[in-house]
Scaffold this active site. Structure first.
Site, PDB file in Angstrom:
ATOM      1  N   SER A 140       0.718  -1.301   0.378  1.00 55.83           N
ATOM      2  CA  SER A 140      -0.278  -0.191  -0.198  1.00 55.83           C
ATOM      3  C   SER A 140       0.803   1.238   0.158  1.00 55.83           C
ATOM      4  O   SER A 140       1.939   1.410   0.593  1.00 55.83           O
ATOM      5  CB  SER A 140      -1.002  -0.104   1.374  1.00 55.83           C
ATOM      6  OG  SER A 140      -1.615   1.357   1.420  1.00 55.83           O
ATOM      7  N   TYR A 153      -1.989  -1.372  10.879  1.00 59.29           N
ATOM      8  CA  TYR A 153      -2.160  -1.680   8.488  1.00 59.29           C
ATOM      9  C   TYR A 153      -0.697  -0.754   8.365  1.00 59.29           C
ATOM     10  O   TYR A 153       0.293  -1.514   7.646  1.00 59.29           O
ATOM     11  CB  TYR A 153      -3.402  -0.778   8.678  1.00 59.29           C
ATOM     12  CG  TYR A 153      -3.488  -0.898   7.209  1.00 59.29           C
ATOM     13  CD1 TYR A 153      -4.657  -1.740   6.690  1.00 59.29           C
ATOM     14  CD2 TYR A 153      -3.008  -0.189   6.346  1.00 59.29           C
ATOM     15  CE1 TYR A 153      -4.417  -2.577   5.232  1.00 59.29           C
ATOM     16  CE2 TYR A 153      -3.543  -0.074   4.820  1.00 59.29           C
ATOM     17  CZ  TYR A 153      -3.857  -1.152   4.195  1.00 59.29           C
ATOM     18  OH  TYR A 153      -3.659  -1.752   2.894  1.00 59.29           O
ATOM     19  N   LYS A 157       2.103  -3.294   6.938  1.00 59.02           N
ATOM     20  CA  LYS A 157       2.595  -2.574   5.556  1.00 59.02           C
ATOM     21  C   LYS A 157       3.917  -2.274   5.205  1.00 59.02           C
ATOM     22  O   LYS A 157       4.499  -2.378   4.172  1.00 59.02           O
ATOM     23  CB  LYS A 157       1.974  -1.588   4.638  1.00 59.02           C
ATOM     24  CG  LYS A 157       0.068  -2.306   4.461  1.00 59.02           C
ATOM     25  CD  LYS A 157      -0.154  -3.325   3.559  1.00 59.02           C
ATOM     26  CE  LYS A 157      -1.708  -3.840   2.947  1.00 59.02           C
ATOM     27  NZ  LYS A 157      -1.645  -4.512   2.458  1.00 59.02           N
TER      28      LYS A 157
HETATM   29  P1  NAD Z   1     -11.001  -6.812  -0.083  1.00 62.99           P
HETATM   30  O1  NAD Z   1     -11.956  -6.299   1.140  1.00 62.99           O
HETATM   31  O2  NAD Z   1     -12.426  -6.271  -1.656  1.00 62.99           O
HETATM   32  O3  NAD Z   1     -10.540  -8.034   0.116  1.00 62.99           O
HETATM   33  C1  NAD Z   1      -9.967  -8.331   0.494  1.00 62.99           C
HETATM   34  C2  NAD Z   1      -9.643  -9.772   0.158  1.00 62.99           C
HETATM   35  O4  NAD Z   1      -9.032 -10.495   1.707  1.00 62.99           O
HETATM   36  C3  NAD Z   1     -10.977 -10.223   0.439  1.00 62.99           C
HETATM   37  O5  NAD Z   1     -11.094 -11.445  -0.488  1.00 62.99           O
HETATM   38  C4  NAD Z   1     -10.827 -11.414   1.886  1.00 62.99           C
HETATM   39  O6  NAD Z   1     -12.066 -12.244   1.628  1.00 62.99           O
HETATM   40  C5  NAD Z   1     -10.029 -11.474   2.221  1.00 62.99           C
HETATM   41  N1  NAD Z   1      -9.273 -12.014   3.862  1.00 62.99           N
HETATM   42  C6  NAD Z   1      -9.463 -10.976   4.614  1.00 62.99           C
HETATM   43  N2  NAD Z   1      -9.574 -12.090   5.404  1.00 62.99           N
HETATM   44  C7  NAD Z   1      -9.187 -12.901   5.110  1.00 62.99           C
HETATM   45  C8  NAD Z   1      -8.193 -14.156   6.278  1.00 62.99           C
HETATM   46  N3  NAD Z   1      -8.307 -14.032   7.802  1.00 62.99           N
HETATM   47  N4  NAD Z   1      -7.973 -15.176   5.408  1.00 62.99           N
HETATM   48  C9  NAD Z   1      -8.050 -15.103   4.216  1.00 62.99           C
HETATM   49  N5  NAD Z   1      -8.766 -14.112   3.366  1.00 62.99           N
HETATM   50  C10 NAD Z   1      -9.214 -13.296   4.404  1.00 62.99           C
HETATM   51  O7  NAD Z   1      -9.730  -5.567  -0.209  1.00 62.99           O
HETATM   52  P2  NAD Z   1      -9.121  -4.884  -0.769  1.00 62.99           P
HETATM   53  O8  NAD Z   1      -9.285  -3.713  -1.713  1.00 62.99           O
HETATM   54  O9  NAD Z   1      -9.365  -5.997  -2.161  1.00 62.99           O
HETATM   55  O10 NAD Z   1      -8.164  -5.560  -0.429  1.00 62.99           O
HETATM   56  C11 NAD Z   1      -7.379  -6.600  -0.832  1.00 62.99           C
HETATM   57  C12 NAD Z   1      -5.471  -5.733  -0.278  1.00 62.99           C
HETATM   58  O11 NAD Z   1      -5.424  -4.435  -1.033  1.00 62.99           O
HETATM   59  C13 NAD Z   1      -5.098  -5.086   1.154  1.00 62.99           C
HETATM   60  O12 NAD Z   1      -4.003  -6.407   1.381  1.00 62.99           O
HETATM   61  C14 NAD Z   1      -5.350  -4.525   1.205  1.00 62.99           C
HETATM   62  O13 NAD Z   1      -4.198  -4.099   2.385  1.00 62.99           O
HETATM   63  C15 NAD Z   1      -4.290  -4.046  -0.139  1.00 62.99           C
HETATM   64  N6  NAD Z   1      -4.717  -2.255  -0.581  1.00 62.99           N
HETATM   65  C16 NAD Z   1      -6.254  -1.649  -1.123  1.00 62.99           C
HETATM   66  C17 NAD Z   1      -6.055  -0.650  -1.152  1.00 62.99           C
HETATM   67  C18 NAD Z   1      -7.538   0.226  -1.364  1.00 62.99           C
HETATM   68  O14 NAD Z   1      -7.690   1.225  -1.382  1.00 62.99           O
HETATM   69  N7  NAD Z   1      -8.847  -1.000  -1.511  1.00 62.99           N
HETATM   70  C19 NAD Z   1      -5.016   0.334  -1.356  1.00 62.99           C
HETATM   71  C20 NAD Z   1      -4.105  -0.055  -0.894  1.00 62.99           C
HETATM   72  C21 NAD Z   1      -3.465  -1.551  -1.171  1.00 62.99           C
END
Ligand code: NAD
Length: 258
Positions: A140, A153, A157
């Site tokens: 991130s 978080y 990260k």
């Molecule tokens: P999301 O909530 O849409 O998806 C998260 C996924 O992780 C889901 O499939 C969920 O079921 C799974 N998950 C959660 N806990 C779990 C566990 N204990 N075991 C197995 N699976 C688990 O979120 P997203 O926004 O798509 O985020 C995905 C990644 O991207 C994350 O690591 C997040 O930190 C990172 N990220 C997101 C953003 C953003 O703005 N959305 C920005 C930077 C980084």
């Protein structure tokens, strides 16, 4: 030869988009993540429709090292190897550090950081045996800079970037690369869930959270799309990216340039 990609947390958001993007390239896909039986079936069907390879779902909980080991072992047994490992599963919790619940700290460190250690350690022997592998960790902008109320978080990260660099050095001569992707705000369920939480913590409206908090620091003033992140993952998994290793690529609309 058909490649096999394991993507953690791929029942939703960025992970699902990455699974679809690798599916379009004809890979075998191992999906993982939580969801109702219906949601998991929908995700599996959607990804299966895009690939000539095979799609499996494994329900490993990223807080459970034995289940994570089984995820990689299952993929290896079924397909012969894990060629592309995308550590994407992640959760968020927003609270002042002095009020941050200990169990939420432990959970975020487990899912957002330690799970990548567990998948990587299990996948590397197979990649070394093949002399080829790609490890892509979805970190991130919060792997590079901080924001208030996100202690666990941001710590996790930043840790992912350190893990990525260390692994990259250890496998540099084995045809394996390890990199992080550092997105800014991508519009996914994780971000959508944060909007009411942040409104409560900061005492402002949800619209103010979007305009004045989330996109305030993102100079383009636009959310990143899941497809844009997925396209970068596909690039990093390709042979053109063989010399990109031990680093991160930001996709943050200019956030960390400030
Ligand atoms: P999301 O909530 O849409 O998806 C998260 C996924 O992780 C889901 O499939 C969920 O079921 C799974 N998950 C959660 N806990 C779990 C566990 N204990 N075991 C197995 N699976 C688990 O979120 P997203 O926004 O798509 O985020 C995905 C990644 O991207 C994350 O690591 C997040 O930190 C990172 N990220 C997101 C953003 C953003 O703005 N959305 C920005 C930077 C980084």
């Amino acid at each position: 030869m058909t490649k096999t990609a394991v993507i953690t947390g791929s029942t939703s958001g960025i992970g699902l988009a990455i699974a679809k993007a690798f599916a379009k390239g004809g890979a075998n896909i191992v999906l993982n993540g939580f969801g109702s039986a219906d949601e998991i079936k929908q995700a599996t069907d959607a990804v299966s429709a895009l690939t000539s390879g095979t799609v499996l779902y494994h329900g490993a909980d990223m807080t459970k090292p034995a289940e994570i080991a089984d995820l990689i072992a299952t993929a290896t047994t079924r397909f012969g190897s894990v060629d592309i490992l995308v550590n994407n599963a992640g959760i968020q919790y927003v609270e002042k550090v002095e009020d941050f619940p200990i169990e939420q700290w432990d959970r975020i460190i487990a899912i957002n950081l330690s799970s990548s250690f567990h998948t990587i350690r299990a996948a590397i022997p197979g990649m070394k045996a093949k002399g080829w592998g790609r490890i892509i960790n979805i970190a991130s902008a919060h792997g590079l800079v901080a924001s208030p109320f996100k202690a666990a978080y941001v710590a996790a990260k930043h840790g992912v970037l350190g893990l990525t660099k260390t692994v990259a050095l250890e496998v540099a001569e084995d045809g394996i690369t390890a990199n992080s992707i550092c997105p800014g705000y991508v519009l996914t369920p994780l971000v959508e869930k944060q909007i009411p939480d942040q409104a409560r913590t900061r005492g402002i409206t949800e619209q103010q959270v979007i305009n004045d908090v989330m996109l305030k620091g993102q100079p383009t003033k636009k959310f990143i799309t899941v497809e844009q992140v997925a396209a970068l993952a596909v690039y990093l998994a390709g042979d053109d990216a063989a010399q990109i290793t031990g680093t991160h690529v930001s996709m943050d609309g200019g956030w960390t340039a400030q």
